[in-house]
Design a protein around this motif. Structure first.
Motif, short mmCIF file in Angstrom:
data_model
loop_
_atom_site.label_atom_id
_atom_site.label_comp_id
_atom_site.label_asym_id
_atom_site.label_seq_id
_atom_site.Cartn_x
_atom_site.Cartn_y
_atom_site.Cartn_z
N PHE A 19 0.82 -1.22 0.00
CA PHE A 19 0.00 0.00 0.00
C PHE A 19 0.85 1.27 0.00
N GLY A 20 2.06 1.20 0.60
CA GLY A 20 2.91 2.40 0.67
C GLY A 20 3.57 2.72 -0.66
N MET A 21 3.82 1.70 -1.49
CA MET A 21 4.63 1.95 -2.68
C MET A 21 4.22 1.13 -3.89
N MET A 22 4.12 -0.19 -3.76
CA MET A 22 3.96 -1.04 -4.96
C MET A 22 2.67 -0.75 -5.71
N ASN A 23 1.57 -0.68 -4.96
CA ASN A 23 0.27 -0.45 -5.59
C ASN A 23 0.23 0.91 -6.30
N THR A 24 0.82 1.91 -5.64
CA THR A 24 0.87 3.26 -6.23
C THR A 24 1.66 3.23 -7.54
N MET A 25 2.80 2.54 -7.51
CA MET A 25 3.62 2.48 -8.72
C MET A 25 2.85 1.80 -9.85
N LYS A 228 -9.28 5.18 15.26
CA LYS A 228 -8.02 5.76 14.75
C LYS A 228 -6.79 5.19 15.45
N SER A 229 -6.94 4.87 16.75
CA SER A 229 -5.75 4.40 17.48
C SER A 229 -5.64 2.87 17.48
N CYS A 230 -6.52 2.20 16.71
CA CYS A 230 -6.52 0.74 16.73
C CYS A 230 -5.84 0.21 15.47
N ASN A 231 -4.72 -0.51 15.62
CA ASN A 231 -4.02 -0.95 14.40
C ASN A 231 -4.80 -2.01 13.64
N LEU A 232 -5.65 -2.80 14.34
CA LEU A 232 -6.51 -3.75 13.62
C LEU A 232 -7.43 -2.98 12.67
N PHE A 239 -8.53 -3.07 3.35
CA PHE A 239 -9.09 -4.18 2.56
C PHE A 239 -10.62 -4.17 2.46
N ALA A 240 -11.31 -3.53 3.44
CA ALA A 240 -12.77 -3.63 3.48
C ALA A 240 -13.41 -2.71 2.45
N SER A 241 -14.63 -3.04 2.02
CA SER A 241 -15.37 -2.15 1.13
C SER A 241 -15.76 -0.91 1.94
N LYS A 242 -16.13 0.13 1.21
CA LYS A 242 -16.51 1.39 1.87
C LYS A 242 -17.68 1.18 2.85
N ASP A 243 -18.69 0.42 2.38
CA ASP A 243 -19.90 0.22 3.20
C ASP A 243 -19.57 -0.56 4.46
N ARG A 244 -18.79 -1.62 4.28
CA ARG A 244 -18.46 -2.45 5.45
C ARG A 244 -17.61 -1.65 6.43
N LEU A 245 -16.73 -0.80 5.89
CA LEU A 245 -15.88 0.00 6.76
C LEU A 245 -16.73 0.97 7.59
N LEU A 266 -10.96 -10.17 8.52
CA LEU A 266 -9.76 -9.64 7.84
C LEU A 266 -8.99 -10.76 7.15
N PHE A 267 -8.93 -11.91 7.82
CA PHE A 267 -8.25 -13.08 7.21
C PHE A 267 -8.90 -13.42 5.86
N GLU A 268 -10.24 -13.44 5.82
CA GLU A 268 -10.94 -13.76 4.56
C GLU A 268 -10.67 -12.67 3.53
N LEU A 269 -10.72 -11.41 3.98
CA LEU A 269 -10.52 -10.29 3.04
C LEU A 269 -9.14 -10.35 2.38
N ILE A 270 -8.10 -10.59 3.21
CA ILE A 270 -6.73 -10.61 2.66
C ILE A 270 -6.56 -11.83 1.75
N SER A 271 -7.12 -12.97 2.18
CA SER A 271 -7.00 -14.19 1.36
C SER A 271 -7.58 -13.92 -0.03
N ASP A 272 -8.76 -13.28 -0.07
CA ASP A 272 -9.41 -13.01 -1.36
C ASP A 272 -8.66 -11.97 -2.18
N TYR A 273 -8.21 -10.92 -1.49
CA TYR A 273 -7.60 -9.77 -2.17
C TYR A 273 -6.41 -10.18 -3.05
#
Ligand code: ADP
Ligand code: TRP
Length: 321
Positions: A19-25, A228-232, A239-245, A266-273
Motif C-alpha cells: 500500500f505504501g509503494m507497490m500499488n501506487t507504482m 483511529k488508534s486501533c491498528n486492527l 481491505f474492506a469495502s466502503k460500506d463495510r468500513l 480480515l483473514f478472509e478479506l486478505i486471502s481473497d484480495y
C-alpha cells in the motif's frame, strides 16, 4: 512525468510495502514514464547471505509482476545490473556534507536495532540519491519513512546544480497520507526488519496466525473504542469495502466491535484480495529463467537512460579529458 521508486529485497514483501509503494507504482503504469527497481545493493547493508539475497531479489521481481506490473509498460530492473549507479554514488558522495547523513533517522534507528553501522549503511542515502538522479525522476512515491532520504536526494541535487551547473531534476516525494505508514501487528511501522509484518503472499494457517496476533487493547466488546488508534482497524480499512468500513467504524464508536470476529473477517478479506496474484506468483517462480530474462531486458533499458546522465555528469565534474 518520470515516476521512480525502488524496494529492498531484504525479506518477504508485506502489505505496508504494497500500500505504501507497490500499488501506487502499478497504478501509474499507463499514464507515466515509470521506473521500478529492486535495490539489492541497498539490501547488502543488512543481508550478508548470498542465497537469501539472490532468492529475495528473484522473489521480489515475481511479487511485482504477479501484482500486475507489466515490464513492457515500464522500466523494471535489478539495481546492481546498472553499475553506472555506483559511479554516480561516488561522485555525489564527494559533495555530500557529513552532517546531512549524520542527521538521518533511518541510520540511527537501524543501528539501534542491531544492524552493524558500516560505511555502506551510513552512505545508504547517497546511493539512493544516485538511484533517483541518474534517471532524472520527477516524482518518487514512497512511504513516510523515506521522506528524509528524499530530502537528502533533493539537497544533493541542488548542491550539484549550484556547483556544476543545472544537471539534475530536483525530485519531489509523493507520499499518500492514507497509506503513509501501515502499522505492523505490534502497532509500530510494519517493516521487514521489525518482524511484525503481514507478508503479501502469506496464506492459510500462517496468515490466520499472523492476523490473530495483531495486538489490540483489552476494551470489552460492548464498550466504545477509538478506531483511529486501533491498528486492527487501520489494517482492516485497507481491505474492506466502503460500506463495510462504515459499519465497522460505527461498531467501534458505539460499542459492539469484537476484535476476534474482525480478525477472522480480515483473514478472509486478505486471502481473497491477493488470490489471483498468488497464483501468478507461483507461475513466475516456477520459471526463474524467464524472470531473469525479464529483469536483464529491463536493465538494458535502464542502462541506456543511465549512461546519458552519467556522460553529462562526468563531463561537468571534469572526468573527461
Ligand atoms: P521495509 O521497512 O519493510 O524494509 P523498505 O524499506 O524496503 O521496507 O520499503 C519499500 C517501500 O515501502 C518504501 O517506499 C517504504 O516507504 C514503503 N514502506 C515500507 N514499510 C511501509 C509501511 N509500514 N507503510 C507504508 N509504506 C511502507
Ligand atoms: N531506501 C528505500 C527503502 O528502503 C529503497 C530505495 C532505494 C528507493 N533507492 C530508492 C526508494 C530510490 C525510492 C527511490 O524503502
Amino acid at each position: 512525468m518520470k515516476i521512480l521508486s525502488g524496494i529492498q529485497p531484504s525479506g518477504k514483501l508485506h502489505i505496508g510495502n504494497y500500500f505504501g509503494m507497490m500499488n501506487t507504482m502499478i497504478s501509474h503504469m499507463e499514464s507515466s514514464e515509470l521506473y521500478v527497481f529492486i535495490v539489492d545493493l541497498h539490501a547488502l547493508t543488512s543481508v550478508h547471505d548470498r542465497n537469501r539475497l539472490s532468492a529475495g531479489t528473484l522473489e521480489a521481481a515475481a511479487d511485482f509482476l504477479a501484482l500486475g506490473l507489466d515490464p513492457d509498460k515500464c522500466i523494471f530492473w535489478v539495481q546492481s545490473d546498472v553499475p553506472e549507479v555506483c559511479e554516480l554514488t561516488w561522485i555525489l558522495s564527494t559533495l555530500t556534507p557529513m552532517g546531512l547523513l549524520e542527521r538521518c533517522h533511518s541510520f540511527k534507528d537501524k543501528v539501534a536495532k542491531g544492524i552493524s553501522p558500516s560505511h555502506g549503511l551510513f552512505s545508504y542515502p547517497v546511493l539512493m540519491a544516485a538511484d533517483i538522479l541518474l534517471y532524472q525522476a520527477d516524482r518518487v512515491p514512497v512511504g513516510k519513512d523515506q521522506k528524509q532520504h528524499l530530502e537528502v536526494a533533493r539537497d544533493i541535487a541542488q548542491k550539484f546544480n549550484n556547483e556544476f551547473g543545472e544537471t539534475f531534476v530536483v525530485p519531489e516525494p509523493a507520499i499518500d497520507e492514507q497509506t503513509a505508514t501501515v502499522p505492523g501487528i505490534d502497532g509500530q511501522k510494519m517493516s521487514k526488519s521489525y518482524g511484525n509484518t503481514i507478508p503479501i503472499f502469506l496464506e492459510g494457517t500462517p496468515l490466520k496466525k499472523q492476523i490473530m496476533a495483531i495486538q489490540t487493547d483489552a476494551t470489552p466488546v460492548e464498550e466504545p473504542k477509538d478506531p483511529k488508534s486501533c491498528n486492527l482497524f487501520q489494517i482492516f480499512s485497507l481491505f474492506a469495502s466502503k460500506d463495510r468500513l462504515a459499519e465497522v467504524r460505527s461498531l467501534y464508536t458505539n460499542g459492539g466491535a469484537a476484535y476476534g470476529y474482525l480478525k477472522l473477517e480480515l483473514f478472509e478479506l486478505i486471502s481473497d484480495y491477493f488470490r489471483e496474484a498468488r497464483k501468478k506468483k507461483a507461475d513466475f517462480l516456477n520459471d526463474p529463467e524467464e524472470l531473469r530474462r525479464i529483469m536483464k531486458k529491463g536493465a538494458e533499458k535502464a542502462r541506456q537512460k543511465a549512461s546519458v546522465t552519467l556522460a553529462v555528469v562526468r563531463d561537468r565534474v571534469g572526468l573527461s579529458y
